[in-house]
Design a protein around this motif. Structure first.
Motif, mmCIF file in Angstrom:
data_model
loop_
_atom_site.group_PDB
_atom_site.id
_atom_site.type_symbol
_atom_site.label_atom_id
_atom_site.label_comp_id
_atom_site.label_asym_id
_atom_site.label_seq_id
_atom_site.Cartn_x
_atom_site.Cartn_y
_atom_site.Cartn_z
ATOM 1 N N PRO A 127 -6.404 7.607 -1.163
ATOM 2 C CA PRO A 127 -5.008 7.141 -1.203
ATOM 3 C C PRO A 127 -4.028 8.104 -0.542
ATOM 4 C CG PRO A 127 -6.036 6.965 -3.371
ATOM 5 C CD PRO A 127 -6.979 7.730 -2.504
ATOM 6 N N SER A 128 -4.317 9.394 -0.601
ATOM 7 C CA SER A 128 -3.387 10.381 -0.042
ATOM 8 C C SER A 128 -3.359 10.353 1.488
ATOM 9 C CB SER A 128 -3.754 11.787 -0.521
ATOM 10 O OG SER A 128 -5.062 12.109 -0.082
ATOM 11 N N TYR B 64 -8.412 2.703 1.517
ATOM 12 C CA TYR B 64 -7.316 3.244 0.695
ATOM 13 C C TYR B 64 -7.843 3.773 -0.632
ATOM 14 C CZ TYR B 64 -3.218 3.567 -2.232
ATOM 15 O OH TYR B 64 -2.255 4.039 -3.092
ATOM 16 N N THR B 65 -8.737 3.017 -1.265
ATOM 17 C CA THR B 65 -9.262 3.414 -2.572
ATOM 18 C C THR B 65 -9.990 4.749 -2.501
ATOM 19 O OG1 THR B 65 -9.492 1.099 -3.190
ATOM 20 C CG2 THR B 65 -10.724 2.668 -4.500
ATOM 21 N N GLU C 147 -8.360 -2.039 1.944
ATOM 22 C CA GLU C 147 -8.428 -1.705 0.509
ATOM 23 C C GLU C 147 -9.494 -0.660 0.201
ATOM 24 O OE1 GLU C 147 -7.515 -1.384 -3.325
ATOM 25 O OE2 GLU C 147 -6.396 -2.793 -2.083
ATOM 26 N N ASP D 68 -2.437 5.182 -9.553
ATOM 27 C CA ASP D 68 -3.678 4.612 -9.024
ATOM 28 C C ASP D 68 -4.506 4.085 -10.195
ATOM 29 O OD1 ASP D 68 -5.574 3.854 -7.200
ATOM 30 O OD2 ASP D 68 -6.551 5.810 -7.132
ATOM 31 N N SER D 69 -4.051 2.952 -10.733
ATOM 32 C CA SER D 69 -4.687 2.346 -11.906
ATOM 33 C C SER D 69 -4.599 0.839 -11.765
ATOM 34 C CB SER D 69 -3.971 2.793 -13.189
ATOM 35 O OG SER D 69 -2.634 2.310 -13.185
ATOM 36 N N ARG E 86 2.136 1.820 -3.449
ATOM 37 C CA ARG E 86 1.074 2.367 -4.298
ATOM 38 C C ARG E 86 0.844 3.846 -4.015
ATOM 39 N NH1 ARG E 86 -3.943 -1.574 -3.493
ATOM 40 N NH2 ARG E 86 -5.002 0.157 -4.546
ATOM 41 N N ALA E 87 0.865 4.224 -2.733
ATOM 42 C CA ALA E 87 0.603 5.619 -2.370
ATOM 43 C C ALA E 87 1.733 6.538 -2.809
ATOM 44 C CB ALA E 87 0.389 5.728 -0.860
ATOM 45 N N PHE F 69 0.835 -1.205 0.000
ATOM 46 C CA PHE F 69 0.000 0.000 0.000
ATOM 47 C C PHE F 69 0.871 1.258 0.000
ATOM 48 C CE2 PHE F 69 -3.449 -2.756 1.727
ATOM 49 C CZ PHE F 69 -4.419 -2.431 0.793
ATOM 50 N N GLY G 214 -0.940 -0.231 -11.753
ATOM 51 C CA GLY G 214 -0.266 -0.001 -10.480
ATOM 52 C C GLY G 214 -0.663 -1.025 -9.431
ATOM 53 N N ARG G 215 -1.956 -1.351 -9.390
ATOM 54 C CA ARG G 215 -2.426 -2.372 -8.433
ATOM 55 C C ARG G 215 -1.855 -3.746 -8.774
ATOM 56 N NH1 ARG G 215 -6.840 1.136 -8.666
ATOM 57 N NH2 ARG G 215 -7.822 0.076 -10.428
#
Length: 199
Positions: free
Chosen positions: A129-130, A125-126, A122, A78-79, A72-73, A69, A82-83
């Protein structure tokens, strides 16, 4: 059959206790109560030697998924791509840790650890994300508490070893004049099936 029923009922009680603690202490445990109790129950019920390998493997998978995570951040888009990269790296690293441990940290426990943080964080986060640095510690501690209570429930009720099954795996001594039988190489537990080893 009775053992499964008692263990399941004990886990059900602990899942309810987790929700009760959430209300009492003002914690946000309700949405992770069932997943935490279930994954903690799996961790407690599946036999493995050494016994410390299960929780340590779980924590390794949990930490690696949490770092996924963070990756990713910080760096990944964020696509879907990326996931996908994050998921690949997390699972691959869990497999590397299990392999380097020589079987002491089972692969399945690392995957359970990753599933626990992903299942609980998840969606949070979705949506933001920031906010990873502020939201992820709360999600991690709440799911760890739920998993810990599920693990405790399963460990209290479930036996750590089945003497009858262990006795059945001991080679029988051949009688005088009897040809010794070849020992079976069929895997006897989940770890053996995953690693391909026979006991």
């Amino acid at each position: 059959m009775v053992r499964s029923l008692v263990t399941g009922l004990c886990l059900a009680v602990f899942a309810a206790v987790i929700i009760g603690l959430s209300n009492l202490l003002g914690l946000d445990l309700e949405h992770v109560a069932l997943v935490g109790a279930a994954l903690g129950g799996v961790l407690g019920l599946v036999p493995h030697r050494p016994a410390w390998g299960k929780p340590v493997g779980f924590l390794a998978g949990f930490l690696l998924a949490w770092l996924g995570f963070a990756l990713r951040a910080a760096w990944l888009p964020d696509s879907s791509g990326g996931r996908a990269v994050a998921a690949f790296l997390v699972v691959a690293l869990i497999a590397v840790v299990a392999a380097l441990s020589g079987g002491r940290l089972p692969l399945w426990s690392g995957l359970v650890g990753a599933a626990s943080i992903v299942g609980s964080y998840e969606s949070v986060y979705t949506s933001a994300p920031s906010q990873f640095l502020s939201d992820s510690p709360a999600a991690a501690t709440t799911v760890l508490l739920a998993v810990g209570l599920g693990y405790l429930a399963a460990s209290l009720v479930a036996p750590q070893g089945d003497p009858a099954a262990a006795g059945s795996r001991r080679p029988r001594r051949a009688a005088v004049g009897e040809e010794p039988t070849k020992r079976s190489t069929m895997p006897t537990n989940l770890d053996d099936l995953v690693t391909g080893a026979a006991q």
